[in-house]
Design a protein around this motif. Sequence first.
Motif, mmCIF file in Angstrom:
data_model
loop_
_atom_site.group_PDB
_atom_site.id
_atom_site.type_symbol
_atom_site.label_atom_id
_atom_site.label_comp_id
_atom_site.label_asym_id
_atom_site.label_seq_id
_atom_site.Cartn_x
_atom_site.Cartn_y
_atom_site.Cartn_z
ATOM 1 N N ARG A 146 41.221 49.847 31.038
ATOM 2 C CA ARG A 146 40.479 50.171 32.255
ATOM 3 C C ARG A 146 40.793 51.580 32.776
ATOM 4 N NH1 ARG A 146 37.906 45.728 34.475
ATOM 5 N NH2 ARG A 146 38.538 43.699 33.668
ATOM 6 N N GLU A 172 34.832 34.791 34.673
ATOM 7 C CA GLU A 172 33.445 35.204 34.829
ATOM 8 C C GLU A 172 33.289 36.701 34.575
ATOM 9 O OE1 GLU A 172 29.820 35.120 38.144
ATOM 10 O OE2 GLU A 172 31.781 34.228 38.614
ATOM 11 N N GLY A 173 32.459 37.027 33.629
ATOM 12 C CA GLY A 173 32.174 38.418 33.320
ATOM 13 C C GLY A 173 33.225 39.136 32.503
ATOM 14 N N LYS A 174 34.333 38.458 32.176
ATOM 15 C CA LYS A 174 35.431 39.166 31.501
ATOM 16 C C LYS A 174 35.062 39.605 30.080
ATOM 17 C CE LYS A 174 39.113 39.854 32.651
ATOM 18 N NZ LYS A 174 40.259 38.925 32.623
ATOM 19 N N GLU A 176 32.088 40.407 28.985
ATOM 20 C CA GLU A 176 31.185 41.539 29.114
ATOM 21 C C GLU A 176 31.953 42.803 29.507
ATOM 22 O OE1 GLU A 176 28.871 37.809 29.623
ATOM 23 O OE2 GLU A 176 30.752 38.578 30.464
ATOM 24 N N GLN A 177 32.943 42.650 30.367
ATOM 25 C CA GLN A 177 33.760 43.800 30.760
ATOM 26 C C GLN A 177 34.524 44.361 29.565
ATOM 27 O OE1 GLN A 177 36.192 42.893 34.231
ATOM 28 N NE2 GLN A 177 34.520 41.703 35.111
ATOM 29 N N TRP A 178 35.117 43.480 28.786
ATOM 30 C CA TRP A 178 35.870 43.905 27.598
ATOM 31 C C TRP A 178 34.967 44.690 26.647
ATOM 32 C CZ3 TRP A 178 40.407 44.641 25.268
ATOM 33 C CH2 TRP A 178 40.494 44.595 23.880
ATOM 34 N N ASP A 179 33.808 44.135 26.329
ATOM 35 C CA ASP A 179 32.894 44.806 25.411
ATOM 36 C C ASP A 179 32.487 46.180 25.950
ATOM 37 O OD1 ASP A 179 32.956 42.599 23.751
ATOM 38 O OD2 ASP A 179 31.108 41.723 24.540
ATOM 39 N N LEU A 180 32.186 46.234 27.250
ATOM 40 C CA LEU A 180 31.791 47.500 27.871
ATOM 41 C C LEU A 180 32.928 48.508 27.848
ATOM 42 C CD1 LEU A 180 29.875 49.272 29.579
ATOM 43 C CD2 LEU A 180 30.727 48.061 31.603
ATOM 44 N N HIS A 218 36.609 38.537 20.658
ATOM 45 C CA HIS A 218 35.741 39.712 20.825
ATOM 46 C C HIS A 218 36.425 41.000 20.377
ATOM 47 C CE1 HIS A 218 32.310 37.856 23.067
ATOM 48 N NE2 HIS A 218 33.241 36.941 23.291
#
Length: 264
Positions: A146, A172-174, A176-180, A218
Amino acid sequence: MRIAIAQIISSADTAANLGIIRDYAAQAKNAGARLVVFPEAAMRAFGHSLKDIAEPLDGPWASEVRRVAKDLDITIVAGMFTPGAEGRVRNTLLVTGPGVEASYDKVHLFDAFGFTESKTVDAGEAPVTFELDGTVFGLATCYDVRFPALFTANANAGAHVNIVCASWGAGEGKAEQWDLLVRARALDSTTFVVACAQGDPETVGAGPAGAAPTGIGHSAVVTPLGTALVSLGGKPELAVVDIDPASVDSVRATLPVLANARRF
């Protein structure tokens, strides 16, 4: 260069985890890889005591990883725990192989999402890079992803590849955050990003260990322009991919974000 990411699910059993490292490293070697990357907490999964198994870099666990790397003639990156101050530990990446020896202590501690890693873990103080076959690699651990400055610091120190080892907690959303984040850090630093995470215990019929972050999988290898060369799901898996570190120079000629960056 052919590299491998070993998306494993470690347990409380440090000896069993060594066996997993030995097996996946042998598979990586047989596939022609020069480097195999294991996740954060490969020594012992979070959710279990870390203080009682933390050991120096010349201790028995690290020495066995070192022996495996030497016997197989491959470089291994794996997450372990080393002693810190006042009963705390350090969240350490061990890098070892023929002619290669380095370690990195996680700089950014996970004081977020209801966790306070700093209560039990001492922070590292500086970026670390190492060289293999003429290519420079930077190191990062989990929450570090991050913080773009670490990745650009590694790139400015000569890194063409950044390695991120993680035990990324579910939520929730973790995912997607990792990939981003892993793709963004590749673009920030114009480096390949090799992101190896703990697999998802639910894919093997196991639940999370208490409230501690374990893994969602992921794992990915991302190009300096943010394209995933490989992207895994949640289950334990070894992925092998060829990268061309020399291509980083041409990317930086086209997208010179490091050269153009202004410091305020």
